[in-house]
Design a protein around this motif. Sequence first.
Motif, PDB file in Angstrom:
ATOM      1  N   THR A  54       0.826  -1.204   0.000  1.00  0.00           N
ATOM      2  CA  THR A  54       0.000   0.000   0.000  1.00  0.00           C
ATOM      3  C   THR A  54       0.860   1.253   0.000  1.00  0.00           C
ATOM      4  OG1 THR A  54      -1.740  -1.179   1.187  1.00  0.00           O
ATOM      5  CG2 THR A  54      -1.827   1.216   1.234  1.00  0.00           C
ATOM      6  N   ALA A  55       1.896   1.242   0.831  1.00  0.00           N
ATOM      7  CA  ALA A  55       2.789   2.399   0.874  1.00  0.00           C
ATOM      8  C   ALA A  55       3.527   2.589  -0.448  1.00  0.00           C
ATOM      9  CB  ALA A  55       3.784   2.241   2.022  1.00  0.00           C
ATOM     10  N   ALA A  56       3.771   1.484  -1.174  1.00  0.00           N
ATOM     11  CA  ALA A  56       4.461   1.580  -2.469  1.00  0.00           C
ATOM     12  C   ALA A  56       3.652   2.398  -3.471  1.00  0.00           C
ATOM     13  CB  ALA A  56       4.714   0.178  -3.028  1.00  0.00           C
ATOM     14  N   VAL A  57       2.338   2.382  -3.332  1.00  0.00           N
ATOM     15  CA  VAL A  57       1.469   3.165  -4.212  1.00  0.00           C
ATOM     16  C   VAL A  57       1.201   4.544  -3.620  1.00  0.00           C
ATOM     17  CG1 VAL A  57      -0.829   3.289  -5.267  1.00  0.00           C
ATOM     18  CG2 VAL A  57       0.373   1.093  -5.133  1.00  0.00           C
ATOM     19  N   LEU A  58       0.974   4.594  -2.323  1.00  0.00           N
ATOM     20  CA  LEU A  58       0.434   5.789  -1.684  1.00  0.00           C
ATOM     21  C   LEU A  58       1.504   6.755  -1.186  1.00  0.00           C
ATOM     22  CD1 LEU A  58      -2.398   6.871  -0.875  1.00  0.00           C
ATOM     23  CD2 LEU A  58      -2.061   5.782   1.349  1.00  0.00           C
ATOM     24  N   PHE A 185      -4.524  -8.154   4.430  1.00  0.00           N
ATOM     25  CA  PHE A 185      -4.864  -7.043   3.537  1.00  0.00           C
ATOM     26  C   PHE A 185      -5.867  -6.108   4.199  1.00  0.00           C
ATOM     27  CE2 PHE A 185      -7.404  -4.910   0.382  1.00  0.00           C
ATOM     28  CZ  PHE A 185      -6.500  -4.526  -0.604  1.00  0.00           C
ATOM     29  N   ILE A 186      -6.912  -6.677   4.790  1.00  0.00           N
ATOM     30  CA  ILE A 186      -7.965  -5.855   5.392  1.00  0.00           C
ATOM     31  C   ILE A 186      -7.413  -5.045   6.567  1.00  0.00           C
ATOM     32  CG2 ILE A 186     -10.108  -5.962   6.717  1.00  0.00           C
ATOM     33  CD1 ILE A 186     -10.917  -8.346   4.924  1.00  0.00           C
ATOM     34  N   TYR A 279      -0.333 -16.007  -8.427  1.00  0.00           N
ATOM     35  CA  TYR A 279       0.497 -14.853  -8.088  1.00  0.00           C
ATOM     36  C   TYR A 279       0.198 -13.653  -8.972  1.00  0.00           C
ATOM     37  CZ  TYR A 279       3.784 -16.250  -4.460  1.00  0.00           C
ATOM     38  OH  TYR A 279       4.363 -16.565  -3.258  1.00  0.00           O
ATOM     39  N   VAL A 280       0.066 -13.873 -10.276  1.00  0.00           N
ATOM     40  CA  VAL A 280      -0.193 -12.754 -11.177  1.00  0.00           C
ATOM     41  C   VAL A 280      -1.531 -12.108 -10.840  1.00  0.00           C
ATOM     42  CG1 VAL A 280      -0.576 -12.076 -13.576  1.00  0.00           C
ATOM     43  CG2 VAL A 280       1.239 -13.698 -13.031  1.00  0.00           C
ATOM     44  N   LEU A 281      -2.565 -12.930 -10.638  1.00  0.00           N
ATOM     45  CA  LEU A 281      -3.870 -12.400 -10.267  1.00  0.00           C
ATOM     46  C   LEU A 281      -3.800 -11.664  -8.926  1.00  0.00           C
ATOM     47  CD1 LEU A 281      -6.934 -12.182 -10.698  1.00  0.00           C
ATOM     48  CD2 LEU A 281      -7.170 -14.436  -9.633  1.00  0.00           C
ATOM     49  N   PHE A 282      -3.096 -12.259  -7.985  1.00  0.00           N
ATOM     50  CA  PHE A 282      -2.958 -11.701  -6.644  1.00  0.00           C
ATOM     51  C   PHE A 282      -2.445 -10.267  -6.686  1.00  0.00           C
ATOM     52  CE2 PHE A 282      -0.905 -12.743  -2.260  1.00  0.00           C
ATOM     53  CZ  PHE A 282      -2.023 -12.255  -1.610  1.00  0.00           C
ATOM     54  N   TYR A 283      -1.353 -10.055  -7.383  1.00  0.00           N
ATOM     55  CA  TYR A 283      -0.718  -8.741  -7.355  1.00  0.00           C
ATOM     56  C   TYR A 283      -1.304  -7.767  -8.368  1.00  0.00           C
ATOM     57  CZ  TYR A 283       2.267 -10.365  -3.727  1.00  0.00           C
ATOM     58  OH  TYR A 283       2.695 -10.827  -2.508  1.00  0.00           O
ATOM     59  N   LEU A 284      -1.976  -8.252  -9.383  1.00  0.00           N
ATOM     60  CA  LEU A 284      -2.747  -7.341 -10.223  1.00  0.00           C
ATOM     61  C   LEU A 284      -3.925  -6.779  -9.433  1.00  0.00           C
ATOM     62  CD1 LEU A 284      -2.925  -8.991 -13.771  1.00  0.00           C
ATOM     63  CD2 LEU A 284      -1.403  -7.197 -12.946  1.00  0.00           C
ATOM     64  N   MET A 285      -4.577  -7.635  -8.649  1.00  0.00           N
ATOM     65  CA  MET A 285      -5.762  -7.205  -7.907  1.00  0.00           C
ATOM     66  C   MET A 285      -5.406  -6.298  -6.732  1.00  0.00           C
ATOM     67  SD  MET A 285      -8.278  -8.435  -9.585  1.00  0.00           S
ATOM     68  CE  MET A 285      -9.524  -7.855  -8.439  1.00  0.00           C
ATOM     69  N   THR A 286      -4.210  -6.444  -6.158  1.00  0.00           N
ATOM     70  CA  THR A 286      -3.902  -5.706  -4.934  1.00  0.00           C
ATOM     71  C   THR A 286      -2.960  -4.520  -5.133  1.00  0.00           C
ATOM     72  OG1 THR A 286      -2.113  -7.259  -4.430  1.00  0.00           O
ATOM     73  CG2 THR A 286      -4.272  -7.696  -3.441  1.00  0.00           C
ATOM     74  N   THR A 287      -2.176  -4.493  -6.195  1.00  0.00           N
ATOM     75  CA  THR A 287      -1.245  -3.372  -6.389  1.00  0.00           C
ATOM     76  C   THR A 287      -1.560  -2.593  -7.663  1.00  0.00           C
ATOM     77  OG1 THR A 287       0.353  -4.881  -7.416  1.00  0.00           O
ATOM     78  CG2 THR A 287       0.642  -4.419  -5.089  1.00  0.00           C
ATOM     79  N   PHE A 288      -1.592  -3.267  -8.805  1.00  0.00           N
ATOM     80  CA  PHE A 288      -1.898  -2.560 -10.044  1.00  0.00           C
ATOM     81  C   PHE A 288      -3.280  -1.911  -9.975  1.00  0.00           C
ATOM     82  CE2 PHE A 288      -4.355  -2.740 -13.991  1.00  0.00           C
ATOM     83  CZ  PHE A 288      -3.694  -1.748 -14.705  1.00  0.00           C
ATOM     84  N   THR A 289      -4.267  -2.659  -9.493  1.00  0.00           N
ATOM     85  CA  THR A 289      -5.631  -2.148  -9.465  1.00  0.00           C
ATOM     86  C   THR A 289      -5.733  -0.891  -8.608  1.00  0.00           C
ATOM     87  OG1 THR A 289      -6.461  -4.405  -9.710  1.00  0.00           O
ATOM     88  CG2 THR A 289      -8.023  -2.755  -8.984  1.00  0.00           C
ATOM     89  N   LEU A 290      -4.988  -0.834  -7.502  1.00  0.00           N
ATOM     90  CA  LEU A 290      -5.010   0.349  -6.650  1.00  0.00           C
ATOM     91  C   LEU A 290      -4.447   1.560  -7.385  1.00  0.00           C
ATOM     92  CD1 LEU A 290      -5.570   1.646  -3.923  1.00  0.00           C
ATOM     93  CD2 LEU A 290      -3.333   0.828  -3.134  1.00  0.00           C
TER      94      LEU A 290
END
Length: 463
Positions: A54-58, A185-186, A279-290
Amino acid sequence: MSSPTTSATTPGTPTGAHGAAGAPAAPVNPKSRVIMASLIGTTIEFYDFYVYATAAVLVFPHLFFPTGNETTALLASFAVFGAAMVARPIGALFFGHFGDRNGRKATLVGALLTMGIATFLIGLLPTYQMIGWWAPFMLVILRLAQGFALGGEWSGAALVATENAPAGKRAWYGTFPQVGAPLGFIIANGLFLGLALALPSTDPTRPSEAFLEWAWRIPFLFSAVMVMVGLWVRLRLVESEAFTKVVKTKRVEKLPLAAVFKSNWRELILGTFIMLATYVLFYLMTTFTLGYGRAATDAPVPGLGFSYNNFILMMILGVVFFGIFTLASGPWADKHGRRKTLIIVTVAIVVFGLLFVPLLGAGFFGVMFFLILGFSLMGMTFGPMGALLPELFPTSVRYTGSAFAYNMSSILGAAVAPFIAIWLWTLGEGSPFWVGVYLSIMAVITLIALILSRETKDLDLHR
C-alpha cells in the motif's frame, strides 16, 4: 537431533501407533491451536507485506523516489516492491533447510521475527529529503529482508496446518494459513484508510502533508504488537507427527535442497507453474488495481479517477469475498480433488482476463463487480494451494520443496506482475486490455501445469 543417515525421498512406512522405534506417539497439537497458529502467523506476515504494498502506491513515490515524474516514481517504488520477490526463494532455501532438519516450530518463529523486525525498521527510516539516496537504499535492504522472511513463512504455516489435519480435511485445514492473506490485507489497508480519513487531503492525487510526514509510519510500527501475539501462539505448538517420525527413523536429510532437486525436480517445476496464475492475479488485484483505480481520468496515462478512500473501501469489500472463497475452496478440494478444482478455476481466470475492458469501463458497479469477481477467483485458486504444494513432496524435503516452488513462482509472477502491468497500461494509453491479456496468458501456462500434474487428495502425508 540425531544425525541423518538415510534419504527419505522414498518414503518409509509407519509400523504401528507408536512409530518405527516403538516410542510413544508424538504429542498432538489441539485442532484449535493448529488453526490459530497457521492463521495468526500468516495474517501477520501478509499484513507486513501489504503495508509495504500500500505504501508503495500511496507514500513511497513521494518520500523515497521523488523523480519529478509520477509514473517513473511509481515504477521505481514497484521495482523495490518486486525486489522482495527475488529474496523469497533465498528465504525459502534457508528456512526450508532448517525446517526440514530442525523442525517446523523453531523455523516459523525465526521467519516471523525476521519479518516483524524488518517491517518495524521501515517505519523508522529517514526519507529521501533527509539523507538522499541512502533512504531508498535502506528501504531496499529492509524490503529484501521482508521477502526473505516471507519465503520461509508460508510453507511452514501450510505444513503446520496440513501435517496436523484430520483425515480427509487437509485442504480445509490448508485454507487457514491462506486466509491470512485477505485478513492481512484488510487490517493493513483498514489502518491506512483510518489514518487517511483522520488526516484528509485536499489533493486527491496525494495524501495530506501530515500523513506523509509521520502518519504513514504507524502501520509499520504497529507490526511489533502483532508479532508479539504471533510469537505467543507459535511457541505453544509441538512438532507434527509426520516430522517426528522422520526424526525417529533417522531419515532427516543432510541437504534437503540437494535431495529435492535430485528426486523431486519434476514436482518443483510443476508446483512453480501451478502457482503462477495465482500470483499474477494476486498482485494485479492488490497493487496494479489500486494504482489504476486512483489515477486521474485526464492524466497522461489515465485511470478510473477514484479517490483513495473510496477505492480502498471498494477493494476491502472485494477482499472479503477473497476470504470467503478461500475457506469455501477447502471442502470443495477435499471432496472433488485439488487438481480438478484448480483446473476449473484457472479456466475461469483465463476468461476473467479477457473481461478487464468491459468491466472496468462500466462505471462504479462494473468496477465493483470486477473487484468481487477477481478476488473471489483469487480465493478459489489460492485456498487449495495450502494443501496441494506440500502434498507434492515427501516429509523429509516437504518444507524446502513446497517453499521453493511457491517462492520461485513469486519471481515469475508477483515480482514482475505490477511492473509489466504498468508498462502494458502505459502501452495501451490507459486501457487495461493488455493487462488482462497478460493475466490470461499466465493462466494458460498454469492450466498446462495442472493438466500435467497428478491428484494428491488421497496421499498419506505420514508415509
